[in-house]
Design an enzyme around this catalytic site. Structure first.
Site, PDB file in Angstrom:
ATOM      1  N   HIS A   1       0.819  -1.214   0.000  1.00 47.61           N
ATOM      2  CA  HIS A   1       0.000   0.000   0.000  1.00 47.61           C
ATOM      3  C   HIS A   1       0.856   1.269   0.000  1.00 47.61           C
ATOM      4  O   HIS A   1       0.363   2.354   0.307  1.00 47.61           O
ATOM      5  CB  HIS A   1      -0.910   0.015   1.228  1.00 47.61           C
TER       6      HIS A   1
ATOM      7  N   HIS B   1      -7.643  -4.653  -1.399  1.00 49.81           N
ATOM      8  CA  HIS B   1      -6.924  -5.898  -1.681  1.00 49.81           C
ATOM      9  C   HIS B   1      -7.659  -6.674  -2.766  1.00 49.81           C
ATOM     10  O   HIS B   1      -7.499  -7.870  -2.905  1.00 49.81           O
ATOM     11  CB  HIS B   1      -6.816  -6.745  -0.418  1.00 49.81           C
TER      12      HIS B   1
END
Lengths: 333, 333
Positions: free
Chosen positions: B58, B220
């Site tokens: 991330h 995700h």
């Protein structure tokens, strides 16, 4: 490739509209020409003005670097196309405070022509202008013909050094000298993994196989030196650095600024893995990293790949690289 | 998808190695546990410590937000996987100065379990710990069950507000209160255009057609609310905002912080075009944008798409959002 846009013909206008709205405490568009963004912050009287510019699609370059300690104005072209003389001239008039204006731009035919014409027009209006043309891309012409090379990510270091010099009150000839020295001391080498596409055509900027990469690919998809099999991050870093080391003399004890620059869709994770190897190689050679920059500084829309830039520093450049910056897309304390 | 990596099993270690080398003036890895990065800068005595964390992939989150005015330490998991309790506990011990430690993390099963266990272990060692679980993603559960929602880009505003509160010397219960309030006042809604792939598998995280996008896609690749035809930037902004407006009461005269967050491969150009529309819509509704953020703040490797986050501000949150920050990947003067 999928795009979140409205009318593809309006992407630059709408981006600029969004940009100045998001950063209205920093910048404004000129009424005289809406392809010009200038700082809305107070700068010192008699500071040399710095105007940068080029095609759109390289965001955060170039407009993101207008602010304290970098550029004062930017002329914005269409995607991957030079701005015409008019916005460059208007930017010049808007930022000149009597001490003259420095143009910094990459070595591309359109930019050379348009910044050149704008400089002549500005001089006719009594504004002293200097030009510094950036040519850091070792892949784009042989060592003996550096003046033929394209400008890529190394432009960032030239903006940084010249912006600091202007902020410190250097006169125009010294700001230009510093910018030229930075360009002389800067080398970049990149690799392309995947293409971008222009909003108006939607077509990939180049074709490349799933297991290939292109060494020395240009920022607009210009052909590079050769196409080779995709390799590990460490091997890619080694190869890119080998081109730079062949091109500029770097000895044990020398100090450099490093930029690992992502082209758009290459994750920061991969950029840091490449930086890790760059640091290892420089350490082995006894070259000290004075400052490091990792991230998307000059992109090509969603192109995949990255470049490595080294700038050899002397005491003057170290002081300028350390100078604080406060821009919408780059801040350094 | 092409990756510039070495051994795919080592991507997190090598990224961290590169990261601390690039930013050694800000951060260091802990000797006790090399999946912990902590600030190497001096912080005030008795400052509440802030520990954040989550899976890798991330970037710039979460490690990029360790620095002055944000977090003091980060526990780093494998790609898209929560860090285990051990690094969270070591981060806690490293940053505690006697005033206690606040954990801030997104609402995911693994993070809840591991931060929860670490909190118990820390309490056993005499460190007072509070937890704030972020749940800003309106797509991930109904309004009535906000506590079931996932944390996405709105995490940034919670880090920002809590980091400022700790920096200003608030006691632990007040730093936690501010973080909870920020989470309560924050809503995000995203859209996914193209998948990412994990370095170890190389397989796309989801399949999607060339003319489709997925509303509410998770960070995700978790399924969103619905798959719809690709639309214009303005229409996408309108749809994303409509979900947020249905979820949180925003009246004329209210003030908000806005974040348009790119997921990885979506160019800044498109993000600013979307921001432009967000500003228009808020203006029409008489809602004032107090601060704007546009860029890749919390990504999913090279995923395509973006999210919009609004945080409703009161005077306390405005002061905290204004507080200066100096981190490797986010600086605000």
């Amino acid at each position: 490739m999928k795009k979140l846009v409205n009318n593809p013909s309006n992407v630059v206008e709408e981006m600029l509209d969004g940009y100045v709205k998001a950063h209205s405490n920093y910048v404004r568009r000129l009424e005289e020409n809406d392809r010009v963004v200038v700082t809305s912050r107070k700068t010192a009287d008699n500071k040399v003005g710095i105007v940068i510019g080029g095609g759109s699609g390289h965001e955060p370059a170039f407009l993101g670097y207008v602010g304290d300690g970098m550029a004062d104005g930017v002329a914005i072209g269409n995607i991957f196309a030079s701005p015409p003389p008019a916005p460059i001239l208007e930017a010049t008039k808007a930022v000149d405070k009597g001490a003259g204006v420095l143009y910094i731009f990459g070595n591309y035919a359109g930019d050379n022509m348009n910044f050149g014409m704008a400089a002549e027009l500005a001089e006719m209006e009594g504004i002293k202008v200097e030009k510094v043309i950036i040519s850091d891309d070792v892949a784009s012409a042989p060592k003996e013909e550096k003046e033929k090379r394209r400008g890529i990510a190394g432009e960032f270091f030239v903006f940084k050094a010249a912006g600091a010099a202007a902020d410190k009150g250097y006169p125009l000839e010294d700001v230009a000298r510093v910018a030229r020295k930075t360009n002389e001391q800067t080398r970049s080498m990149g690799v392309g993994l995947s293409p971008c596409s222009l909003p108006q055509t939607g077509k990939p900027s180049f074709e490349i196989g799933e297991d290939e990469m292109e060494l020395g690919l240009g920022h607009h998809g210009e052909p590079g030196i050769k196409r080779v099999p995709l390799d590990t991050a460490d091997n890619v870093a080694d190869v890119l650095l080998s081109y730079i080391f062949e091109d500029i003399k770097l000895d044990q004890g020398d100090e450099v600024a490093v930029l690992v620059n992502g082209l758009g869709s290459t994750p920061l994770m991969e950029q840091y893995i490449v930086f890790r190897r760059v640091e290892e190689v420089l350490k082995e050679r006894g070259i000290r990293i004075y400052r490091s920059y990792v991230g998307d500084y000059i992109t090509s829309l969603e192109m995949g790949g990255l470049s490595i830039t080294l700038t050899k520093l002397d005491d003057e450049l170290k002081e300028l690289i350390d100078h604080p910056v406060n821009c919408p897309r780059f801040t350094q304390k």
